[in-house]
Design an enzyme around this catalytic site. Sequence first.
Site, short mmCIF file in Angstrom:
data_model
loop_
_atom_site.label_atom_id
_atom_site.label_comp_id
_atom_site.label_asym_id
_atom_site.label_seq_id
_atom_site.Cartn_x
_atom_site.Cartn_y
_atom_site.Cartn_z
N TYR A 109 30.71 67.45 41.89
CA TYR A 109 32.10 67.03 41.69
C TYR A 109 32.15 66.11 40.47
CZ TYR A 109 36.62 64.82 42.35
OH TYR A 109 37.91 64.37 42.15
N GLU A 197 40.13 67.03 36.99
CA GLU A 197 39.20 67.15 38.11
C GLU A 197 38.45 68.47 38.04
OE1 GLU A 197 40.51 68.17 42.18
OE2 GLU A 197 39.69 66.23 42.74
#
Length: 390
Positions: A109, A197
């Site tokens: 991530y 993101e």
Amino acid sequence: MNIHEYQAKELLKSYGVSVPVGSVAYSDAQAEQAAEEIGGERWVVKAQIHAGGRGKAGGVKVVNSLEDVRKTADAMIGTRLVTHQTGPEGSVVQRVWIEQASDIRHEYYLGFVIDRGTQRITIIASSEGGMDIEDVAKTSPDKIVKEVIDPAIGLRDFQCRKVATAIGLKGKLMPQAVKLMKAIYRCMRDKDALQAEINPLALVNTGEGEKLMVLDAKFNFDDNGLYRQKQITELRDLAEEDPKEVEASGHGLNYIALDGNIGCIVNGAGLAMASLDAITLHGGRPANFLDVGGGASPEKVTNACRIVLQDPNVKCILVNIFAGINRCDWIAQGLIQACNSLQIQVPLIVRLAGTNVEEGRKILAESGLSFITAENLDAAAAKAVATVKG
Ligand code: ADP
Ligand code: MG
């Protein structure tokens, strides 16, 4: 403003970031053709909506034949996809993105957000990326690392190496990670993004070695910067936005839909927030935020009423005006005009204060229409809540 995954990937690609080869499609036939052009034997069909959580909701499918690309695209396009981020009403899939399926070794991530506390862009990263990142944040927050970027200096190589090391990247992947992070940061700064993101950032086996690749990307841009971001503004997909919000912005009104039943028309963002608070304090639920702004003409007030009433949940409207630049007489005229032209059926609770207040009240009183008036915000909110509670 948000953009689609495929638009974010194309943007990142222009900054030298590795993304899978892919193509957007608006129909099943286009999807099949896209897959044929991309080549290979495995493809991913990905529903393009402005929300994450698609994988778990059936909006991301790996397929092994051109026929399945077509069938999957056909099944997705036109359907309403409900993910944990869309809310129960979901979002209609208008287009799909077809890309080469990757041989994934690991999912990381990598997020860039503005930390309101430090007022700086902050990297948030984890070795445990993928579809369960929310659980990682809840159950093992120690697996999430943060790095704050000083805007005067920019993102330094050592910071990228620090983040990369913390999430377990090393060896040949280190320079890739540094390059990738710096490119995303540069893109964010250039384009006035508030958030970028990447989830997952994947370690992919390409056949010629392992490589870091962006498999999903979400971007959010600062609306206040759009006037100087032509390239980004063109990516806007109005179908993904609340039609009431789109219409409101066209009239210079700042409207945000909420889920209650008391419509609100207020001047000034601060007073609008206070009005929502007052309604909530009295046990009611606002249907929207709406700031008519300064110098609201009768036409603007009429437009505001029309937009608020497009929400079928609205049972009454609270008008709260503290006129400084505004004029209460104009607001009053606007309300009468709105009542007549829109044939408003729901009660209107009106609180006027400030410039030309006496004139405004007189206009309302002499209109022959049944406005419920209130002296101050608290009384107005109480009356609005009492009205909807019958
Ligand atoms: P969402 O975050 O909306 O669920 P993603 O694009 O992250 O959608 O996809 C969900 C999952 O699907 C990813 O975590 C990854 O495991 C898999 N996936 C996505 N793109 C690819 C791809 N190109 N090749 C192989 N697997 C993929
Ligand atoms: Mg994702």
